[in-house]
Each structure stands twice: as structure tokens, then as C-alpha cells.
Write an enzyme that holds these catalytic residues in place. Structure first.
Site: not given
Ligand code: F6R
Length: 609
Positions: A2, A27, A75, A101-102, A482, A486, A489, A505, A604
Site C-alpha cells: 500500500c 507498493r 495491496w 498502510n499496514g 533464487e 524468480k 514470481e 534423496h 514491491k
Molecule cells: C523477489 C523479491 C522479494 C524480496 C523480499 C524482501 O524478487 O523481490 O522476495 O526480496 O520481499 O524485500 P526487501 O529486500 O526489500 O526486504
């Protein structure tokens, strides 16, 4: 999660609020809304979807003039994305409007209490209790400020809140607890936002609000109150050192592609002035004031989430190998609720791109009274985590706009390599070779980017798969995790990351002709073992694509689908492998026609637990 924006001043409030909301869409982007005080009345307009949809809706009210407005991009946490659940929320006569927000954790209790007093609720949100509670306290508290403060005292959870009141038409009331909020100071006008990026076209002078503070923002000034101590707080504005131009898309079709292509500059910015081969030193100014304490550290606990957590895993290998200090990497969301022994000689190291991730903030708060050193690796300058840690190293990667984190991972791993070198105090035999090699990495990253077309071809070939496995060993193992994240998501393909040695395993049972594996098979003392794992997959008809070090002939016998990266030390390979796996996920998502920068259900900055 948000985004909040507000404006009060001599000019029209609508444009800066809408413009700010657009900058905050990262956000959350499932609905947006704005409330304003007009000459005679109040007006609230909300719409489902992006801010553009709200803008179209607002066009119908183009004769409305307002000099005070608050806006929100959502969000969804409580209740689906509908107009009713969109913010701002208001009381029965729509004289009090609130954006939030929260999460208000005790909203059910408050709702029950208010319902008994006759209040009616129309949304499923936690936020709606706030305007009703203010309304309730207004009956006894005598002023809006007092009613607002009384309301905050009833709330548990995390929040950044902005509220306006028809009977106080010159003021926006704001408060925060564990959620970001910044006030922008203009000339005859003032702003507020969840992130300075939303207001920095108007002003670079800002005041960060702290937990348990309330601010009254009017066109002529800002009054801050500490609600715990019941005193007024004087705080001078600080100047933002932030360049919005860096956040512009330029010629790239998506921010994600732009940000992946920034890898060479990202490494360069992270090593500039720090890595000094000529004097054989690593200078991390951000750790200077804790140099003494660092000497007594015998264990490091890294806390982070998502991509930052995987960067932390690379850091674990680096710090243990170079500095010989035991490292444990924990998911911040788990760390918060674990009961574990924690001695004073342990340092906590939080890693976060945004510096606003609620779980990571909670993890740092957990150790607040332990007397341990709290360090940070943060990208967003001035963010909550940057401010609440004792010392740290900034990533200097510039704003990351795409929801999927790419250049931040590169910056975090670079900084972790620097910290590992710093902590090793030159004692590791790898110290000098890695120090020298870091300087070559920007150029090598450029060379990897030149393979973009080959990676795109592979992405086209594999875009219709339903599942994917990523395999790696040692430093490549966190990269496998990772890589899978990627792909999941942004392309919504089921993917799992595994340590190559774990295949037999269990996971080998999944392999068949429809289950491809992305093998991370760069040069390493363990390469033979990774190649054996690939053999085992091939023997079960599993398709394999791989990333390997240039010159590796053995891999060509196993698969034709290989992307080569330049030779480097195994400890720094994640910086090059990351670019390949990021580009691969990007091109798969583009091939599938998906919204690369704004994947479904995500946001984000994850400012809720
Ligand atoms: C994946 C992604 C999330 C962030 C996670 C932590 O591509 O962006 O998994 O890495 O939400 O966010 P930060 O680094 O902002 O604490």
C-alpha cells in the site's frame, strides 16, 4: 504494501497526489482512491485497478477544486480488491477520511466494540475501524488531534496513517508505527508519502516521522508530537540525496530488464571507493563506528526475506570461508518467533532492498534489548532498517522499481563479499585474489548481458513448461533457490531450487521428459559432482539447460542448451549466474505475455507481516 500520498498547500492538490500514487504503484496496484476537501464539501473517488483507472474516474469531477487531499494505492490484505474495500475509508457522515498502510491486528475487537456502540461497517478491511474510532473519540476528546491520538493508542499492529477532517480543512494528520512515512517540506505547500520517490519532483527537503509520533501538516508548517511522552518534537528537515531520473524507464520495455542491465553499474557503485586493490584494502565507512565491537564478534545471524535471504545465503558461504566466522541465515519471519540462545558476541545482520520489510524490521526489533550489534545491508537510503541498525553498508544500487528484485541481489552479494573480505582482515589466502577480481566484475557482467539473445531463445523454447528444477552446489546453491523464486514470481511456473547433491534423496522422482532442469554448472572443485547429477537427470529423460564457465567442454556432451559466463572465482560466480537466471525468467514471462513488472498478488515493499 500500500502507498500513501498527501498534499496541502496553495496549489491544486489532485495532481501531486495522483502523480505520487503512480510513483507508489509498486507498493500495491489492486485499487486506488483519493479524498479531498473542496470549497464546500468533501469528495472521495475510488476505483479498482491501477491509478490510471482512478484518474479516468476523476475526470468526471474536473470542475472540483481542492487544496488538500490524501490518496492511496492498495495491496489487499483484508478483503478482496473492490471499490468498497479501497481506501480512503470514512465515518458515517463522511467527514473523516483515512488512508492506511499496514495491518491493524486487533481490528476485530475494535469493530465489535464500535458495532455495539451503533457504528456500521461497509467494508471487510481492518482500516475502516480507524475513521469510526476517531469519530467515537471526537465526541469526548474535544479536538481532532486528541481524538486521533486516542485512536492510535487503541491500535496494535503496524501502520502509517493519514487522516483528514471536514471541520479542520487546513490540516492532514499523520502517524506511523513500523511503517514508512515521510513528510515533504515545500514552499507554501507540504506533502506526505510512504516513499520519498512519490514527492521528490516537488521537494527534496524531508522529515522522517518516527514510531509513536503524530504530525499535523498544514500549508504553513509541520507540528510533530511524541504521543508516548506527550511532548512536541522539533525536527529539522533533511535534504534527500536521490535522483529520480535513475528511476525512469528510458528505452527499456520493462523496469525489470532495465534493472538487470544495470548490473555492471550496480557492482561498480557497490565497490566504488571501498575496494582498493592499489592499497590492498577494503574500506567500509559505514562500519567504522563499530570497528571495535566487530573484533569481538564470534557469530553472525543474517535475517532477511525472499531474494535478500538468498543473497544472505551466499554471504554465509563467503563470510565463513573468508573470515572464519560462523554464520546462520534465517528467514526474518521465522526468526521473530524462534526461541534460541543469543549471546552478546553475536551480531545480527539484516539485509533488505527496501529497508521497509515488516518481517525484517520485526527481527531487528526482537534483539533490541539483547545488547547485540545490529548491522544492515540496505539499498533504500534513510529507510526504516537503515535508521534502526547500529551500522551498515548501503548497496547504492539506486531505486529498484520492478517488483522482482534483480540488481538488489547483485548489490547485496557484492557488499557481502566486501564485508567478508573486511572481516577476514586480510588473513584469508583468497583475500587478495578476490579483492582484485571484484574490480573486474563490472566488465564480466557486461559480457554476460551480451548473451541476452541466446537466453531469450532458450526462454522461448522452455516457456510452456509447467515445472522447473534449478540445481546448484556450494556458491551456486543459493543461486538455484533464487533462480526458482524468480521464475515462479514473474512467470507463474512452478519451480524449485535444490542442492544438486540432494537429487537422489527425493527430487529425482519428479524427473521425466516434461520436467526440465536448469543446472548451474560453473567451474568449481565440485563441478564433476554437478555433472554427475546432470547425467542422472539425462538418464531419466529430463531436459537440461545449463549455465557454465566459458571453455567448459564436458557440459556440451550433456546438453546443447548452455549459456556461458566468463571465468571468475567460484566465490564471485553468483554475481554472473544471477544475471543469466534473471534474464531467463524475464524472457519466459514476456513470452507468456505476463505483466513482468507487476506480477499478480505481489507488491514491491512488503510492509505487513
Ligand atoms: C523477489 C523479491 C522479494 C524480496 C523480499 C524482501 O524478487 O523481490 O522476495 O526480496 O520481499 O524485500 P526487501 O529486500 O526489500 O526486504
Amino acid at each position: 504494501m500500500c502507498g500513501i500520498v498527501g498534499y496541502v498547500g496553495k496549489n491544486s492538490a489532485i495532481e501531486p497526489v495522483i502523480q505520487g500514487l503512480k510513483a507508489l504503484e509498486y507498493r500495491g496496484y489492486d485499487s486506488a482512491g483519493i479524498s479531498m476537501l473542496t470549497d464546500r464539501d468533501t469528495l472521495t473517488v475510488k476505483q479498482v485497478g491501477r491509478v490510471e483507472a482512478l484518474e479516468e474516474e476523476l475526470a468526471e469531477h474536473n470542475s472540483v477544486k481542492s487544496r488538500l487531499a490524501i490518496g492511496h494505492t492498495r495491496w489487499a490484505t483484508h478483503g478482496s480488491p473492490t471499490i468498497t474495500n479501497a481506501h480512503p475509508h470514512f465515518n458515517a457522515d463522511e467527514s473523516i477520511m483515512v488512508v492506511h498502510n499496514g495491518i491493524i491486528e486487533n481490528y476485530q475487537d475494535i469493530r465489535t466494540r464500535l458495532a455495539k456502540a451503533g457504528y456500521k461497517f461497509v467494508s471487510q478491511t481492518d482500516t475502516e475501524v480507524i475513521p469510526h474510532l476517531i469519530d467515537h473519540y471526537l465526541k469526548t476528546e474535544g479536538s481532532f488531534l486528541k481524538a486521533f491520538t486516542a485512536t492510535l493508542k487503541d491500535l496494535t499492529g503496524a501502520y502509517a496513517i493519514a487522516a483528514i477532517h471536514a471541520q479542520n480543512p487546513d490540516t492532514i494528520y499523520v502517524a506511523r508505527l513500523s511503517s514508512p512515512l515521510v513528510i515533504g517540506i515545500g514552499n507554501g505547500e507540504n506533502f506526505l508519502a510512504s516513499d520519498p520517490a512519490a514527492i521528490m519532483d516537488h521537494t527534496k527537503k524531508v522529515i522522517y516521522l518516527n514510531d509513536y509520533e503524530v504530525a499535523e501538516i498544514s500549508a504553513s508548517g509541520v507540528k510533530i508530537h511524541d504521543i508516548k511522552k506527550a511532548v512536541e518534537v522539533k525536527r529539522a528537515a533533511e535534504e534527500l540525496d536521490f535522483d529520480n531520473e535513475k528511476a525512469a524507464l528510458g528505452d527499456f520495455p520493462h523496469f525489470m530488464l532495465k534493472e538487470i542491465h544495470e548490473a555492471p553499474q550496480t557492482i561498480q557503485s557497490a565497490i566504488r571507493g571501498r575496494v582498493r586493490p592499489e592499497t590492498n584494502t577494503v574500506k567500509l565507512g559505514g562500519l567504522d563506528n563499530v570497528a571495535q565491537q566487530l573484533q569481538f564478534i564470534d557469530r553472525i545471524v543474517i535475517v532477511a526475506c525472499g531474494t535478500s535471504y538468498y543473497a544472505g545465503l551466499v554471504g554465509e558461504y563467503l563470510i565463513e570461508e573468508l573470515a572464519g566466522i560462523p554464520v546462520e541465515v534465517q528467514l526474518a519471519s521465522e526468526f521473530k518467533y524462534r526461541n534460541e540462545p543469543f549471546s552478546r558476541s553475536t551480531a545480527l545482520l539484516a539485509i533488505s532492498q527496501s529497508g521497509e520489510t515488516a518481517d525484517t524490521i520485526a527481527a531487528i526489533k526482537k534483539v533490541e534489548n539483547y545488547g547485540v550489534l545490529r548491522l544492515g545491508i540496505v539499498n533504500a537510503v534513510g529507510s526504516t532498517i537503515a535508521r534502526m541498525t547500529d551500522a551498515g553498508v548501503y548497496c547504492h544500487a539506486g531505486p529498484e522499481q520492478s517488483v522482482a528484485s534483480t540488481k538488489a541481489f547483485i548489490a547485496q552479494v557484492t557488499v557481502l563479499a566486501e564485508i567478508a573480505l573486511h572481516l577476514s582482515q586480510g588473513r584469508s589466502p583468497l583475500y587478495k585474489p578476490l579483492l582484485n577480481e571484484l574490480v573486474n566484475l563490472p566488465e564480466k557482467a557486461k559480457q554476460v548481458l551480451e548473451s541476452a539473445d541466446d537466453i531469450k531463445k532458450l526462454a522461448k523454447k522452455y516457456a510452456n513448461q509447467r515445472d522447473f528444477l534449478y540445481l546448484g552446489r556450494n556458491y551456486s546453491y543459493p543461486c538455484a533457490l533464487e533462480g526458482a523464486l524468480k521464475l515462479k514470481e514473474i512467470s507463474y511456473i512452478h519451480a524449485e531450487g535444490y542442492a544438486a547433491g540432494e537429487m537422489k534423496h527425493g527430487p529425482l522422482a519428479m524427473i521425466d521428459k516434461d520436467f526440465p532442469t536448469f543446472a548451474l554448472a560453473c567451474d568449481s572443485p565440485l563441478l564433476e559432482k554437478t555433472l554427475s547429477s546432470i547425467e542422472e537427470i539425462k538418464a531419466r529423460s529430463g531436459p537440461v539447460l545449463a549455465v557454465a564457465t566459458v571453455g567448459n567442454k564436458a557440459i556440451t556432451k550433456l546438453t546443447a542448451d548452455v549459456i556461458y559466463v566468463p571465468k571468475t572465482h567460484e566465490q564471485l560466480q553468483p554475481l554472473l549466474i544471477a544475471i543469466v537466471i534473471q534474464l531467463f525468467s524475464y524472457y519466459v514471462a514476456v513470452e507468456k505475455g505476463l505483466n513482468v513488472d507487476r506480477p499478480r498478488n505481489l507488491a514491491k515493499s512488503v510492509t505487513v507481516e
